[in-house]
Scaffold this motif. Structure first.
Motif, short mmCIF file in Angstrom:
data_model
loop_
_atom_site.label_atom_id
_atom_site.label_comp_id
_atom_site.label_asym_id
_atom_site.label_seq_id
_atom_site.Cartn_x
_atom_site.Cartn_y
_atom_site.Cartn_z
N ASP A 114 0.81 -1.22 0.00
CA ASP A 114 0.00 0.00 0.00
C ASP A 114 0.84 1.27 0.00
N ARG A 115 2.18 1.14 0.04
CA ARG A 115 3.06 2.29 0.12
C ARG A 115 2.59 3.27 1.21
N PRO A 116 2.57 2.83 2.48
CA PRO A 116 2.04 3.66 3.56
C PRO A 116 2.89 4.89 3.87
N LEU A 117 4.10 4.96 3.33
CA LEU A 117 4.95 6.12 3.58
C LEU A 117 4.76 7.21 2.52
N ALA A 118 3.85 7.00 1.59
CA ALA A 118 3.63 7.97 0.52
C ALA A 118 3.31 9.34 1.09
#
Length: 220
Positions: A114-118
């Motif tokens: 989910d690429r939570p650091l986006a």
């Protein structure tokens, strides 16, 4: 506007307590706290992080890695921060092994789904004697960009050199670059927070959360 303090989390890949990387992060923490923000250092040497196993299913699995170590808790702390600093010394002309293991396990095992650091603000700090700092810096910059983070431009990269046998912060130009990076990170965090409510659309569309999925939602 959200009135909680901006949170900066530094991921320290140095095995050496009290070394150049620790000293540099201590200085960064003073700058952050002086502006009313929160600063925390997560020392990878204090955590159990397993190297990637030979399971070989990283490119096909649809859920987080099943290895049992401290990575889930580390990722949770990263998700809670507004900004992240990846800090590491140069070892053997390359990335210190703790940081290398960390970016492999975090990226393949937890962050790619989910690429939570986006859209978190990212910075990179590298300490060394005189060789390969730029190569190590570039590798970590590529990792921040892979995770859709916002890399601030702050003049020269934060590369701190020390050729003395004892840890020290004697690189005036390196310290200036570090200070500029820290202040730019804080400025960007505050700017994003002030303007966060003006954009109703998700700044990271669903088709861009996983590079293994095309813009049409199909596996690639």
């Amino acid at each position: 506007m959200d009135d909680r303090a901006v949170r900066i989390l530094a991921i320290c890949g140095s095995e050496r307590e009290g070394g150049n990387t620790d000293l540099a992060l201590g200085h960064a923490g003073e700058l952050v706290r002086a502006r009313g923000a929160e600063f925390e250092v997560l020392h990878l040497r204090d955590h159990r992080i397993s190297p990637c196993s030979p399971c070989g299913d990283c490119n096909s699995r649809a859920a987080a890695c099943e290895l049992r170590d401290d990575m889930p808790g580390i990722v949770a702390r990263m998700r809670a921060a507004d900004g992240l600093i990846y800090a590491t010394p140069v070892h053997g002309f390359g990335l210190a092994h703790l940081m290398q293991i960390f970016i492999e396990r975090a990226g393949v095992g937890y962050l790619r789904f989910d690429r939570p650091l986006a859209n978190k603000v990212g910075g990179v700090l590298v300490t060394g004697r005189r060789y390969s700092e730029g190569s190590v810096h570039n590798q970590l910059v590529d990792n921040l960009l892979l995770n859709r983070m916002i890399l601030v431009g702050s003049g020269f990269p934060a590369l701190l050199r020390n050729t003395a046998p004892e840890p020290a912060l004697d690189d005036r130009e390196g310290l200036d670059a570090l200070e500029r990076m820290v202040h730019r990170m804080l400025d960007m965090c505050l700017l994003l927070r002030r303007n966060g409510g003006e954009y109703p659309d998700d700044p990271l569309p669903s088709y861009d959360r996983n590079e293994r999925v095309s813009r049409r939602g199909l596996p690639v």
